[in-house]
Enzyme design. Sequence first.
Site, PDB file in Angstrom:
ATOM      1  N   PRO A   6     -13.009  -7.984   5.602  1.00  0.00           N
ATOM      2  CA  PRO A   6     -14.183  -8.869   5.575  1.00  0.00           C
ATOM      3  C   PRO A   6     -13.910 -10.183   4.833  1.00  0.00           C
ATOM      4  O   PRO A   6     -14.389 -11.232   5.240  1.00  0.00           O
ATOM      5  CB  PRO A   6     -15.242  -8.028   4.850  1.00  0.00           C
ATOM      6  CG  PRO A   6     -14.837  -6.612   5.115  1.00  0.00           C
ATOM      7  CD  PRO A   6     -13.339  -6.604   5.177  1.00  0.00           C
ATOM      8  N   ILE A  38     -11.648  -4.623  13.845  1.00  0.00           N
ATOM      9  CA  ILE A  38     -10.549  -3.824  14.390  1.00  0.00           C
ATOM     10  C   ILE A  38     -10.820  -3.454  15.854  1.00  0.00           C
ATOM     11  O   ILE A  38     -11.768  -2.716  16.164  1.00  0.00           O
ATOM     12  CB  ILE A  38     -10.310  -2.560  13.527  1.00  0.00           C
ATOM     13  CG1 ILE A  38     -10.035  -2.985  12.073  1.00  0.00           C
ATOM     14  CG2 ILE A  38      -9.167  -1.726  14.091  1.00  0.00           C
ATOM     15  CD1 ILE A  38      -8.947  -4.042  11.900  1.00  0.00           C
ATOM     16  N   THR A  39      -9.978  -3.996  16.737  1.00  0.00           N
ATOM     17  CA  THR A  39     -10.051  -3.657  18.164  1.00  0.00           C
ATOM     18  C   THR A  39      -9.718  -2.170  18.305  1.00  0.00           C
ATOM     19  O   THR A  39      -8.729  -1.704  17.739  1.00  0.00           O
ATOM     20  CB  THR A  39      -9.042  -4.521  18.948  1.00  0.00           C
ATOM     21  OG1 THR A  39      -9.378  -5.895  18.759  1.00  0.00           O
ATOM     22  CG2 THR A  39      -9.068  -4.193  20.448  1.00  0.00           C
ATOM     23  N   GLU A  52      -5.575 -12.867  16.454  1.00  0.00           N
ATOM     24  CA  GLU A  52      -4.139 -12.874  16.112  1.00  0.00           C
ATOM     25  C   GLU A  52      -3.685 -14.222  15.560  1.00  0.00           C
ATOM     26  O   GLU A  52      -2.624 -14.734  15.907  1.00  0.00           O
ATOM     27  CB  GLU A  52      -3.288 -12.390  17.298  1.00  0.00           C
ATOM     28  CG  GLU A  52      -3.652 -10.946  17.636  1.00  0.00           C
ATOM     29  CD  GLU A  52      -2.647 -10.184  18.458  1.00  0.00           C
ATOM     30  OE1 GLU A  52      -1.464 -10.563  18.498  1.00  0.00           O
ATOM     31  OE2 GLU A  52      -3.060  -9.174  19.064  1.00  0.00           O
ATOM     32  N   SER A  58      -7.695 -15.391   8.058  1.00  0.00           N
ATOM     33  CA  SER A  58      -6.518 -16.268   8.148  1.00  0.00           C
ATOM     34  C   SER A  58      -5.599 -16.066   6.941  1.00  0.00           C
ATOM     35  O   SER A  58      -4.379 -16.082   7.060  1.00  0.00           O
ATOM     36  CB  SER A  58      -6.972 -17.732   8.208  1.00  0.00           C
ATOM     37  OG  SER A  58      -7.803 -17.934   9.330  1.00  0.00           O
TER      38      SER A  58
HETATM   39  C1  LIG Z   1     -12.842  -9.726  19.061  1.00  0.00           C
HETATM   40  C2  LIG Z   1     -11.923  -9.730  17.875  1.00  0.00           C
HETATM   41  C3  LIG Z   1     -10.927  -8.765  17.800  1.00  0.00           C
HETATM   42  C4  LIG Z   1     -10.084  -8.722  16.674  1.00  0.00           C
HETATM   43  N1  LIG Z   1      -9.152  -7.710  16.571  1.00  0.00           N
HETATM   44  C5  LIG Z   1      -8.450  -7.570  15.426  1.00  0.00           C
HETATM   45  C6  LIG Z   1      -7.595  -6.441  15.231  1.00  0.00           C
HETATM   46  O1  LIG Z   1      -7.443  -5.577  16.103  1.00  0.00           O
HETATM   47  N2  LIG Z   1      -6.956  -6.319  14.040  1.00  0.00           N
HETATM   48  C7  LIG Z   1      -7.081  -7.233  13.042  1.00  0.00           C
HETATM   49  O2  LIG Z   1      -6.456  -7.040  11.982  1.00  0.00           O
HETATM   50  N3  LIG Z   1      -7.880  -8.326  13.191  1.00  0.00           N
HETATM   51  C8  LIG Z   1      -8.569  -8.503  14.362  1.00  0.00           C
HETATM   52  N4  LIG Z   1      -9.402  -9.600  14.536  1.00  0.00           N
HETATM   53  C9  LIG Z   1      -9.555 -10.556  13.429  1.00  0.00           C
HETATM   54  C10 LIG Z   1      -8.968 -11.920  13.713  1.00  0.00           C
HETATM   55  O3  LIG Z   1      -7.572 -11.859  13.639  1.00  0.00           O
HETATM   56  C11 LIG Z   1      -9.587 -12.879  12.700  1.00  0.00           C
HETATM   57  O4  LIG Z   1     -10.929 -13.068  13.086  1.00  0.00           O
HETATM   58  C12 LIG Z   1      -8.861 -14.201  12.616  1.00  0.00           C
HETATM   59  O5  LIG Z   1      -7.588 -14.021  12.060  1.00  0.00           O
HETATM   60  C13 LIG Z   1      -9.638 -15.234  11.787  1.00  0.00           C
HETATM   61  O6  LIG Z   1     -10.051 -14.693  10.579  1.00  0.00           O
HETATM   62  P1  LIG Z   1     -11.586 -14.865  10.111  1.00  0.00           P
HETATM   63  O7  LIG Z   1     -12.434 -14.423  11.236  1.00  0.00           O
HETATM   64  O8  LIG Z   1     -11.737 -14.169   8.808  1.00  0.00           O
HETATM   65  O9  LIG Z   1     -11.783 -16.416   9.949  1.00  0.00           O
HETATM   66  P2  LIG Z   1     -11.397 -17.327   8.674  1.00  0.00           P
HETATM   67  O10 LIG Z   1     -10.014 -17.021   8.248  1.00  0.00           O
HETATM   68  O11 LIG Z   1     -12.472 -17.203   7.661  1.00  0.00           O
HETATM   69  O12 LIG Z   1     -11.421 -18.770   9.324  1.00  0.00           O
HETATM   70  C14 LIG Z   1     -12.630 -19.485   9.579  1.00  0.00           C
HETATM   71  C15 LIG Z   1     -12.244 -20.854  10.144  1.00  0.00           C
HETATM   72  O13 LIG Z   1     -11.435 -21.569   9.173  1.00  0.00           O
HETATM   73  C16 LIG Z   1     -10.223 -21.971   9.776  1.00  0.00           C
HETATM   74  N5  LIG Z   1      -9.150 -21.946   8.761  1.00  0.00           N
HETATM   75  C17 LIG Z   1      -8.880 -20.960   7.863  1.00  0.00           C
HETATM   76  N6  LIG Z   1      -7.830 -21.302   7.099  1.00  0.00           N
HETATM   77  C18 LIG Z   1      -7.415 -22.523   7.536  1.00  0.00           C
HETATM   78  C19 LIG Z   1      -6.373 -23.418   7.154  1.00  0.00           C
HETATM   79  N7  LIG Z   1      -5.509 -23.114   6.171  1.00  0.00           N
HETATM   80  N8  LIG Z   1      -6.255 -24.598   7.816  1.00  0.00           N
HETATM   81  C20 LIG Z   1      -7.117 -24.927   8.816  1.00  0.00           C
HETATM   82  N9  LIG Z   1      -8.122 -24.118   9.217  1.00  0.00           N
HETATM   83  C21 LIG Z   1      -8.262 -22.937   8.591  1.00  0.00           C
HETATM   84  C22 LIG Z   1      -9.960 -20.968  10.892  1.00  0.00           C
HETATM   85  O14 LIG Z   1      -9.081 -21.485  11.875  1.00  0.00           O
HETATM   86  C23 LIG Z   1     -11.381 -20.750  11.409  1.00  0.00           C
HETATM   87  O15 LIG Z   1     -11.712 -21.792  12.295  1.00  0.00           O
HETATM   88  C24 LIG Z   1     -10.218  -9.691  15.661  1.00  0.00           C
HETATM   89  C25 LIG Z   1     -11.202 -10.686  15.764  1.00  0.00           C
HETATM   90  C26 LIG Z   1     -12.050 -10.708  16.850  1.00  0.00           C
HETATM   91  C27 LIG Z   1     -13.120 -11.765  16.915  1.00  0.00           C
END
Ligand SMILES: Cc1cc2nc3c(=O)[nH]c(=O)nc-3n(C[C@H](O)[C@H](O)[C@H](O)COP(=O)(O)OP(=O)(O)OC[C@H]3O[C@@H](n4cnc5c(N)ncnc54)[C@H](O)[C@@H]3O)c2cc1C
Length: 390
Positions: free
Chosen positions: A136, A165-166, A370, A140
């Site tokens: 949560p 988690i997918t 990813e 990134s």
């Molecule tokens: C449908 C779905 C399936 C998924 N499946 C999996 C899975 O199976 N396993 C798993 O582990 N994860 C999974 N994810 C998680 C996914 O990998 C994350 O949602 C993704 O990595 C982004 O993390 P966050 O949602 O916490 O966004 P945040 O990291 O909070 O980012 C929010 C925004 O800030 C931007 N940002 C953050 N840091 C920077 C930076 N340094 N520079 C510029 N911009 C930045 C991001 O690009 C984004 O636009 C899934 C997500 C979805 C929506």
Amino acid sequence: MPDRAPQPVDRQLPTEEARDLISLVREIAQREIAPYAAEEEDAGRFPRELFGLLSESGLLGLPYDSEHGGGDQPYEVYLQVLEELAAARLTVGLGVSVHSLACHALATYGTKEQQVEHLPAMLGGGLLGAYCLSEPSSGSDAASLRTRAVRDGDDWVITGTKAWITHGGIADFYTVMARTGGEGSRGITAFLVPGDAEGLSAAAPEKKMGMKGSPTAQVHFDEVRVPDSRRLGEEGQGFAIALSALDSGRLGIAACAIGVAQAALDEAVAYATSRRQFGRPIADFQGLRFMLADMATRIEAGRALYLSAARLRDAGRPFSKQAAMAKLLCTDSAMQVTTDAVQILGGYGYTADFPAERYMREAKVLQIVEGTNQIQRMVIARHLAGPESR
Ligand SMILES: Cc1cc2nc3c(=O)[nH]c(=O)nc-3n(C[C@H](O)[C@H](O)[C@H](O)COP(=O)(O)OP(=O)(O)OC[C@H]3O[C@@H](n4cnc5c(N)ncnc54)[C@H](O)[C@@H]3O)c2cc1C
């Protein structure tokens, strides 16, 4: 102007076996996947039984060694299979890609004993996997994850919550990154956790914009106990393992994106050549002809880039930068192409009577999973200019 029924993509494939494989996948896609896609996505239904069929057909272990039940296929072939599956239904293509991602740690870093014990069931025995990195409060910035694994005799006890988690809640096994040491990327270790482990539970699936048939859920680990024999790689190596899996996984996302984009283009061409306005098919108008040309060009460019990255991987050469570029280009292209497809269908494109709007909703998630496309740009820039100075 006659209706233009979509022609199958003319693929460059290295062997006769690969050509047979693509034919088999097209048959399964046409018979078992595409006809049910719209209805099941609407209903939010995951086709678990279809994954049984894919496993029986050898499609859940394609890029892995046949010694442990894999298909021994080069990545350039495996990715084109994903593209075909995703064109029929993204929930399926992405599901296979995530399953492969979940197998990567064991197949690449596991001991011989671990591989003999677990891989055959994972690669061809009907099991479905999940990959647990995000939390949560860490997406990134994945290296700041908080789920903890504490050593207790010969066991590890895992406590924490994974997010997004997918296959969360329906997977048979979870590849889990947990903190076993101090802060930062070096304090993380990977574990293979069975889906029925005591203390493992999943929240209700997220209500998503698209890919509603693919369950995405938080997974809770409440003192989940696993033996040390389920630790994958060395203590502290988990983050490197997670990133290595993602390099390959990103190519899977790129291929899925091109599949969705291709499906949207096929639909746009069929519609534009049959819909008439001003006494002519709308495909006669240069404004639309140029859109179709741009859409097709983006798709070909994306396919060429993911295949060239895959061929580097197949040759055992570094491909991390090219994988990030492929993920970036292919998913941004899919967003553009699917948005254009909705435009070409006009008002009908905005309704659920045609799949264009579903493709557009599906393309959006591929820019996020990813590693968001901002993160892909960071990865590419690091290859060019080195790490950022603080
Ligand atoms: C449908 C779905 C399936 C998924 N499946 C999996 C899975 O199976 N396993 C798993 O582990 N994860 C999974 N994810 C998680 C996914 O990998 C994350 O949602 C993704 O990595 C982004 O993390 P966050 O949602 O916490 O966004 P945040 O990291 O909070 O980012 C929010 C925004 O800030 C931007 N940002 C953050 N840091 C920077 C930076 N340094 N520079 C510029 N911009 C930045 C991001 O690009 C984004 O636009 C899934 C997500 C979805 C929506």
